[in-house]
Design a protein around this motif. Structure first.
Motif, PDB file in Angstrom:
ATOM      1  N   SER A 135     -12.351  -0.241 -44.888  1.00 25.28           N
ATOM      2  CA  SER A 135     -12.949  -1.518 -45.285  1.00 25.28           C
ATOM      3  C   SER A 135     -13.512  -2.249 -44.074  1.00 25.28           C
ATOM      4  O   SER A 135     -14.431  -3.065 -44.213  1.00 25.28           O
TER       5      SER A 135
ATOM      6  N   GLY B 174     -17.221  -2.338 -43.557  1.00 26.46           N
ATOM      7  CA  GLY B 174     -17.993  -3.392 -44.211  1.00 26.46           C
ATOM      8  C   GLY B 174     -18.116  -4.619 -43.324  1.00 26.46           C
ATOM      9  O   GLY B 174     -19.182  -5.258 -43.262  1.00 26.46           O
TER      10      GLY B 174
ATOM     11  N   SER C 200     -11.910 -10.006 -50.291  1.00 26.72           N
ATOM     12  CA  SER C 200     -12.795 -10.464 -51.350  1.00 26.72           C
ATOM     13  C   SER C 200     -13.538 -11.728 -50.918  1.00 26.72           C
ATOM     14  O   SER C 200     -14.720 -11.909 -51.231  1.00 26.72           O
TER      15      SER C 200
ATOM     16  N   TYR D 148     -16.591 -10.827 -48.893  1.00 23.95           N
ATOM     17  CA  TYR D 148     -17.716 -10.403 -49.724  1.00 23.95           C
ATOM     18  C   TYR D 148     -18.268 -11.551 -50.557  1.00 23.95           C
ATOM     19  O   TYR D 148     -19.463 -11.561 -50.888  1.00 23.95           O
TER      20      TYR D 148
ATOM     21  N   PHE E  93     -22.903  -0.325 -44.825  1.00 19.62           N
ATOM     22  CA  PHE E  93     -22.355  -0.475 -46.171  1.00 19.62           C
ATOM     23  C   PHE E  93     -22.581   0.785 -46.999  1.00 19.62           C
ATOM     24  O   PHE E  93     -23.474   1.587 -46.724  1.00 19.62           O
TER      25      PHE E  93
ATOM     26  N   GLY F   8     -20.580  -2.487 -50.316  1.00 21.09           N
ATOM     27  CA  GLY F   8     -19.192  -2.639 -49.928  1.00 21.09           C
ATOM     28  C   GLY F   8     -18.723  -1.428 -49.162  1.00 21.09           C
ATOM     29  O   GLY F   8     -19.517  -0.679 -48.599  1.00 21.09           O
TER      30      GLY F   8
ATOM     31  N   PHE G 246     -16.327  -5.012 -52.509  1.00 27.90           N
ATOM     32  CA  PHE G 246     -17.791  -5.088 -52.543  1.00 27.90           C
ATOM     33  C   PHE G 246     -18.265  -6.476 -52.917  1.00 27.90           C
ATOM     34  O   PHE G 246     -17.504  -7.322 -53.402  1.00 27.90           O
TER      35      PHE G 246
ATOM     36  N   ALA H  90     -17.598 -10.868 -56.103  1.00 32.01           N
ATOM     37  CA  ALA H  90     -16.980 -10.247 -54.943  1.00 32.01           C
ATOM     38  C   ALA H  90     -15.628  -9.717 -55.383  1.00 32.01           C
ATOM     39  O   ALA H  90     -14.871 -10.406 -56.080  1.00 32.01           O
TER      40      ALA H  90
ATOM     41  N   SER I 133     -12.086  -7.126 -54.463  1.00 27.32           N
ATOM     42  CA  SER I 133     -11.272  -6.351 -53.530  1.00 27.32           C
ATOM     43  C   SER I 133     -10.001  -5.899 -54.238  1.00 27.32           C
ATOM     44  O   SER I 133      -9.234  -6.720 -54.754  1.00 27.32           O
TER      45      SER I 133
END
Length: 385
Positions: free
Chosen positions: A65, A68, A270, A273, A317, A333, A343, A351, A353
């Protein structure tokens, strides 16, 4: 339905998401626990946790992650004019030009097309924990295919490579810029460099416990030691890299290697994003539409030279509309090794997660439960819009 292990809140209209998560917490993610956090139009509408071993404030190893977060900071620098995607990596980092890599561009690097996936002899956990050491080891290395002619997942090293470009170009690390421009302004519970005082909130990653069928499959399909996958995933190292140990290492938590060293909660990731998907905390989206569209656009698609599977990459991404058909084409994401997924879907203002402690079976692109959670989230959001 048994949701005894589920805690947290959902806003009206998102009750079906809780029901799906309850099934997952009671079965797939019970042993180890999981978290789910969803923002819609800048509001936290789903904040759930369940299973054994986690609560809403638990911090987990979220592995890839962090790619990202790396992509977000890089996009901000491109947006600022501090980086040029079509400039060669070697123009900032001259040592990188060795072994025929001199014409490799930042765009090719970000889209997993550089061919520099590791080293023949492997990289130790201590080296991988330190992006500068990893970058120094790789700079003079040979690419495993001609840069730009194909793509393959640079799983353990792409963060070190991109991070070195950013450091050479700006004098700042991506970790520093993420803290200054993203994490601190939004008070996100996701860290590229976990403060020591927060370490007690960390819940260690747990290894896969395979079923008899899964164990038989793994035994029958070992990665050949001379394969590109063995290079890219640390199997050339003596001993081979232990990904659970990597995620639980304090050295990794402190130095936060950008390929997989971020630590946080689903709520925190989250939120990151959400700052991409739209307005958050009264602030405009971090990325302008044109910048986000360029980083979301598919740059590599087809058979991955490392994994052998078909996939797609944008710039840093992963364009997740290709994996989850219910998402918009601009959704971006990145997943994490235990099966986590996160994402932004700007078109829907979403958003997402999902994070889990225990590794799921071959779940690097996202554990199978995401295939149920994502459509439930999208449907609930559409009905409450």
């Amino acid at each position: 339905m048994n949701d005894v292990h589920v805690h947290g809140t959902v806003e009206p209209g998102f009750e079906p998401v809780r029901e799906v998560f309850a099934e997952i917490a009671a079965h797939e993610a019970r042993d180890g626990g999981a978290q789910l956090a969803v923002y819609h139009r800048g509001r936290l509408v789903v904040d759930l946790w369940g299973g054994d071993g986690v609560d809403g404030d638990s911090l987990l190893a979220l592995y890839s992650s962090s790619k990202g977060a790396m992509a977000l900071v890089t996009a901000l620098l491109v947006q600022d004019g501090a980086l040029d995607l079509d400039r060669t990596v070697a123009s900032w980092w001259p040592e990188f030009a060795a072994e025929g890599k001199g014409e490799t561009t930042l765009r090719q690097l970000l889209s997993h097309r550089s061919g520099l996936i590791g080293t023949d002899e492997g990289l130790s956990l201590e080296e991988l924990a330190d992006d500068r050491r990893t970058a120094a080891r790789l700079a003079g290395g040979r690419p495993y295919w001609e840069p730009g002619t194909g793509h393959g997942y640079h799983g353990l090293v792409i963060g070190a490579l991109v991070g070195e470009v950013v450091l050479r170009a700006t004098g700042r690390t991506i970790q520093e810029l993420f803290e200054e421009r993203v994490r601190a302004p939004y008070a996100l519970d996701y860290y590229l460099g976990l403060p020591e005082e927060l370490e007690p909130r960390f819940r260690p990653a747990l290894p896969l416990v395979p079923t008899a069928e899964e164990e038989a499959f793994l035994a029958a399909n070992p990665l050949p030691p001379d394969s590109l996958a063995a290079v890219a995933f640390g199997l050339r190292t003596d001993p081979p890299l232990d990904m659970v140990e990597y995620g639980n290492s304090r050295a990794v938590h402190v130095q936060a290697p950008l390929s997989g060293g971020g630590v946080g909660s689903a709520r925190g990731l989250s939120g990151m994003y959400a700052a991409i998907a739209g307005e958050l905390d009264g602030r405009p989206p971090l990325l302008a539409p044109g910048t986000l569209a360029e980083f979301a656009r598919i740059h590599s698609e087809g058979t991955d030279l490392v994994t052998g599977s078909r996939n797609a990459f944008g710039l840093g991404f992963v364009p997740l509309g290709t994996r989850y058909p219910s998402l918009g084409p601009g959704a971006v994401g990145h997943s994490g090794a235990p099966g986590s997924q996160a994402f932004a879907d700007p078109a829907a203002g979403l958003a997402y997660s999902y994070a889990r402690r225990r590794f799921a079976f071959m779940a690097g692109p996202g554990a199978p439960e995401n295939d149920r959670l994502v459509p439930a989230v999208v449907e609930a959001a559409a009905k409450t819009a």
